[in-house]
Motif scaffolding. Sequence first.
Motif, short mmCIF file in Angstrom:
data_model
loop_
_atom_site.label_atom_id
_atom_site.label_comp_id
_atom_site.label_asym_id
_atom_site.label_seq_id
_atom_site.Cartn_x
_atom_site.Cartn_y
_atom_site.Cartn_z
N VAL A 1 -3.85 -7.30 0.93
CA VAL A 1 -4.83 -6.26 0.65
C VAL A 1 -6.14 -6.53 1.39
CG1 VAL A 1 -5.78 -7.38 -1.42
CG2 VAL A 1 -5.91 -4.90 -1.20
N PHE A 2 -6.46 -7.81 1.63
CA PHE A 2 -7.64 -8.14 2.41
C PHE A 2 -7.55 -7.50 3.79
CE2 PHE A 2 -9.45 -10.69 5.82
CZ PHE A 2 -10.78 -10.80 5.43
N TRP A 3 -6.38 -7.57 4.40
CA TRP A 3 -6.21 -7.07 5.75
C TRP A 3 -6.22 -5.55 5.79
CZ3 TRP A 3 -7.06 -10.50 9.32
CH2 TRP A 3 -6.86 -11.84 9.01
N VAL A 4 -5.74 -4.90 4.73
CA VAL A 4 -5.80 -3.44 4.68
C VAL A 4 -7.24 -2.96 4.69
CG1 VAL A 4 -5.21 -1.38 3.35
CG2 VAL A 4 -3.59 -3.28 3.47
N PHE A 5 -8.07 -3.55 3.82
CA PHE A 5 -9.48 -3.16 3.76
C PHE A 5 -10.23 -3.58 5.02
CE2 PHE A 5 -8.60 -2.40 -0.65
CZ PHE A 5 -9.58 -1.51 -1.08
N ALA A 6 -9.97 -4.80 5.50
CA ALA A 6 -10.67 -5.31 6.69
C ALA A 6 -10.32 -4.48 7.92
CB ALA A 6 -10.34 -6.78 6.91
N LEU A 7 -9.06 -4.10 8.06
CA LEU A 7 -8.65 -3.30 9.22
C LEU A 7 -9.18 -1.88 9.12
CD1 LEU A 7 -4.97 -4.54 9.74
CD2 LEU A 7 -6.98 -5.05 11.14
N LEU B 1 -2.55 2.99 8.05
CA LEU B 1 -3.42 2.35 7.05
C LEU B 1 -3.38 3.11 5.72
CD1 LEU B 1 -6.52 1.45 9.26
CD2 LEU B 1 -4.90 -0.14 8.22
N LEU B 2 -3.26 4.42 5.78
CA LEU B 2 -3.15 5.21 4.53
C LEU B 2 -1.88 4.85 3.78
CD1 LEU B 2 -4.43 8.74 5.62
CD2 LEU B 2 -5.28 7.40 3.68
N ILE B 3 -0.79 4.67 4.52
CA ILE B 3 0.47 4.27 3.88
C ILE B 3 0.32 2.91 3.21
CG2 ILE B 3 2.88 3.66 4.31
CD1 ILE B 3 2.87 5.73 6.60
N LEU B 4 -0.31 1.97 3.90
CA LEU B 4 -0.50 0.63 3.35
C LEU B 4 -1.46 0.63 2.17
CD1 LEU B 4 -0.80 -1.45 6.66
CD2 LEU B 4 1.16 -1.34 5.10
N SER B 5 -2.39 1.58 2.14
CA SER B 5 -3.41 1.60 1.09
C SER B 5 -2.86 2.04 -0.27
CB SER B 5 -4.55 2.54 1.49
OG SER B 5 -4.14 3.89 1.48
N VAL B 6 -1.65 2.60 -0.28
CA VAL B 6 -1.08 3.10 -1.53
C VAL B 6 -0.98 1.98 -2.58
CG1 VAL B 6 0.99 4.08 -2.60
CG2 VAL B 6 0.18 4.96 -0.41
N LYS B 7 -0.70 0.75 -2.12
CA LYS B 7 -0.59 -0.37 -3.05
C LYS B 7 -1.68 -1.42 -2.83
CE LYS B 7 4.40 0.03 -3.79
NZ LYS B 7 5.71 -0.67 -3.80
N ALA B 8 -2.83 -0.96 -2.33
CA ALA B 8 -3.95 -1.89 -2.07
C ALA B 8 -4.73 -2.13 -3.35
CB ALA B 8 -4.86 -1.32 -0.97
N LYS B 9 -4.15 -2.91 -4.26
CA LYS B 9 -4.75 -3.17 -5.57
C LYS B 9 -5.64 -4.41 -5.53
CE LYS B 9 -2.38 0.23 -7.41
NZ LYS B 9 -1.28 -0.02 -8.35
N ASN B 10 -6.57 -4.46 -6.44
CA ASN B 10 -7.47 -5.60 -6.59
C ASN B 10 -6.66 -6.87 -6.88
OD1 ASN B 10 -9.42 -7.48 -7.37
ND2 ASN B 10 -10.66 -5.99 -8.43
N PRO B 11 -6.79 -7.93 -6.09
CA PRO B 11 -6.03 -9.16 -6.33
C PRO B 11 -6.38 -9.84 -7.66
CG PRO B 11 -7.68 -9.52 -4.63
CD PRO B 11 -7.62 -8.04 -4.88
N GLN B 12 -7.49 -9.47 -8.28
CA GLN B 12 -7.82 -10.01 -9.60
C GLN B 12 -6.79 -9.62 -10.64
OE1 GLN B 12 -10.26 -12.11 -10.35
NE2 GLN B 12 -11.24 -12.13 -8.33
#
Length: 436
Positions: A256-262, A423-434
Amino acid sequence: MKRNPNFPFAPKKFPFFYGWMSMIAGTIGILCSIPGQTMGVSVFTNYLMESLQLSRDALSSAYLIGTVGSSLFLTYAGKIYDKYGARFTAIMAALCLAATLFLFSYSDTVSSSLSQFSGVKYSIVSFTFISLLFFFLRFSGQGVLTLASRNLIMKWFDQRRGLANSISSAFQSFGFAVSPLFIALIISQFDWSIAYQILAFLTLIFVLFAYIFYRDNPEECGLIPDGKIIAPKQKSNPTFQTKKQYTLKEARSTWVFWVFALGLSFNAFFITGFTFNVISIFESCGYSEQKALSVFVPASIISIITAIAGNILSDYIRMQKILIVFLLGCLLASLGVAILEYEIGFYVLILGNGVMGGLFSVIAAITWPRFYGRENLGAISGLSMSLIVFSSAIAPLFFSRIFTLTNSYSLAGYIGIVVVVLLLILSVKAKNPQLQ
């Protein structure tokens, strides 16, 4: 090095919660980084080309070399920030930026002297020297000073982080929008070399300001984030609770870091490539220079509104939702370039630039402390900044080559669309790692 948070005065004795003063100080710090940002560099482009006897391609290549080189050291700079704090890091970055700006004002004189001394052709010496200056300019300005100032604001807030960043972002957006006009006015009143010296002097004034008002975090000053304990906006939502303090190694191991960073990197890539070639982009579609420059004012207005709304909403909703809207803005901006030959493309471009520009400040500032904690914030945000700076370095040459090969910039827009859709496809499961 001792931080001495209570010198020259104790933030605990400030008449109001010192986090708000840190927000003001951090905002000023980010605005002081403008000479090292794309819009600050672009105003001087033609003057540097003429004085250093370099073609546009040569100057762009020097910019590429300096910027890529600087991106390689930003993660390490983030670790320095974690160790020594915002005050030390910002002061060192500002001193480096001031010295670099001063050297820029004498870049033609220094290049001439070195050429005569070494017997090497003037254009070769000037290219080498300006590449080195671009390295320090981008490293200190766009990189370290921005990183230290942005993290300064984030460390002083928790539940009010979005509110504080919304106020800061509004002033940042306005400052970045008018800065090219301000710099151009100085150049018209004096000349480009004197303008660089004035900017260097203003940066030195900021050094004193940072020494007086920068404090790294509330805990070392005997305070707590927000000034008091505030219940999370959504008690049942664990994404608003930071339970684990991630190390840099742990953070970069989460996809998820890479999704947001990219996503942030794409913004930097597109904005830099578009800004550097904006007049050429519009002329290739049959528009005038005035039409090209008119895109920035309405886009900045949308950006300010979007930044305020996004920051406030970030206190109540997941960052994943903000990321999706941000990427939709990126998609519209890319589409605008792809279909700019049609009138509707102009308005799509304005809307896309405004949305992604406004939400960039939200994601870049709030995501990392919320997802990974504040303990290693410098190193984690430093890695993100490295990717952002690297992306901004390669963009001008990418756009330029697209035009050279196709006599149009449409392909750059279509390639952008493909990247954003992924990136939109990858963002579907870009949840907070906490949540893990």
